[in-house]
Design a protein around this motif. Structure first.
Motif, PDB file in Angstrom:
ATOM      1  N   GLU A  56     -49.782 -15.144 -10.565  1.00 53.23           N
ATOM      2  CA  GLU A  56     -50.582 -15.107 -11.801  1.00 53.23           C
ATOM      3  C   GLU A  56     -51.070 -16.530 -12.066  1.00 53.23           C
ATOM      4  OE1 GLU A  56     -52.179 -15.338 -15.214  1.00 53.23           O
ATOM      5  OE2 GLU A  56     -50.067 -15.862 -15.588  1.00 53.23           O
ATOM      6  N   LEU A  59     -49.703 -18.633 -14.963  1.00 57.74           N
ATOM      7  CA  LEU A  59     -48.344 -19.122 -14.713  1.00 57.74           C
ATOM      8  C   LEU A  59     -48.368 -20.343 -13.798  1.00 57.74           C
ATOM      9  CD1 LEU A  59     -45.271 -18.769 -15.039  1.00 57.74           C
ATOM     10  CD2 LEU A  59     -45.326 -17.350 -12.984  1.00 57.74           C
TER      11      LEU A  59
ATOM     12  N   HIS B  81     -49.647 -18.344 -19.235  1.00 59.67           N
ATOM     13  CA  HIS B  81     -49.165 -17.048 -18.745  1.00 59.67           C
ATOM     14  C   HIS B  81     -49.061 -16.047 -19.891  1.00 59.67           C
ATOM     15  CE1 HIS B  81     -47.080 -14.097 -16.330  1.00 59.67           C
ATOM     16  NE2 HIS B  81     -45.983 -14.182 -17.050  1.00 59.67           N
ATOM     17  N   ALA B  89     -43.218 -16.671 -20.323  1.00 61.65           N
ATOM     18  CA  ALA B  89     -43.525 -17.759 -19.382  1.00 61.65           C
ATOM     19  C   ALA B  89     -42.318 -18.675 -19.210  1.00 61.65           C
ATOM     20  CB  ALA B  89     -44.732 -18.559 -19.871  1.00 61.65           C
TER      21      ALA B  89
END
Lengths: 139, 139, 139
Positions: A56, A59, B81, B89
């Motif tokens: 992701e 992230l 995130h 996150a």
């Protein structure tokens, strides 16, 4: 017992970056013919990581900022290692937080993964050719 | 070569917590019949850890505070995130510090441990069913 | 499948220190007679690490300072673990950052290493005899 070895090469164009290498590890596993065993995937360089987490992009941006906060690149003069002419002391620290290696179970010829597990190469001192080792043992 | 696989399931009722899973790993080892080899124990989720340390409640409270300092949960808006709709996150970071997996030697049919080594499941985004994989190879 | 086990003993004269143990691991590998497999090297104590990085004294000084910043030893009263009579809570944290263990590929009877990889024992609560386990499986 079977054993199999393969090197993967990467050249990250910036100082830092994350590359999803799951499909390359799966390809090595197919080539090995191993159906039950363990697979070791490790950075062969000491300023890079192999780790398992989520694919992701938000992230990954968070990881980059967080690692910079834990072990800032600049000022490079804050690290004794950089007196050797290097400027990558921070990369040696970031790599310890994220880890050198992962060991993954091989079951039924596949990586035995949870739903979101993906393998990443984490580069902290890029802009050159660097290697990851895949070693598989089993039968 | 023998190989053996087992999943362990956990549901930590709070966001974070540590569970001593040593006896469950020992039980898997007995079921496997392996007396010499390696045992891999890994979180199958990317917001949880498996690690080895001391079974001391004060230390676990210290770990929890320390990890909150290194990667705070709030404000959740500090992490990109979390723009995906998640609020975890920080859990992806805490898990990197504590690690995804441990590999333990099997000798004489037992976990080959020092005097204080115990295996823990570390949860950083709980309140749901999550899994740990135990994979054993050897003979 | 062959398996081999050996303990290495260390007594670091100060609270913290790093020891290059690569040659001792290589010696264990020669004794094992394993030419293809995996080698696990782990601290048997929970306030020590085994990790792979660079054999450069400036970097080791940087690691020491950095780990002190992430998890300071003093004041010892900041940690609940130290209420048990210990003063080493920080060592349990430093060890998590640096890791408990490494798994290294064995290829052609040698540690399958990149150019700069060296194995270190990282001590965070020394001044006493402590052990590292080397376990090798393969053939």
């Amino acid at each position: 017992m079977k054993s199999f070895r393969k090197e993967l090469w990467f050249n990250v164009p910036r100082r830092r970056g994350f590359i999803n290498i799951t499909s390359q590890v799966e390809e090595a596993l197919r080539e090995s013919g191993v159906s039950e065993g363990l697979i070791l995937v490790n950075a062969m360089h000491i300023t890079a990581s192999v780790f398992i987490n989520d694919d992701e992009s938000g992230l990954h941006a968070d990881y980059d900022e967080w690692l910079e906060r834990l072990a800032p690149h600049a000022p490079t003069s804050q690290y004794r290692h950089n007196l050797t002419g290097e400027d990558n002391a921070d990369a040696h620290m970031k790599r310890q937080v994220m880890g050198r290696e992962v060991v993954v179970a091989v079951t039924g010829g596949k990586l035995d993964f949870g739903p979101w597990e993906q393998i990443f190469y984490g580069e902290f001192d890029g802009r050159r050719q660097k290697r990851v080792l895949v070693k598989i043992i089993g039968e």
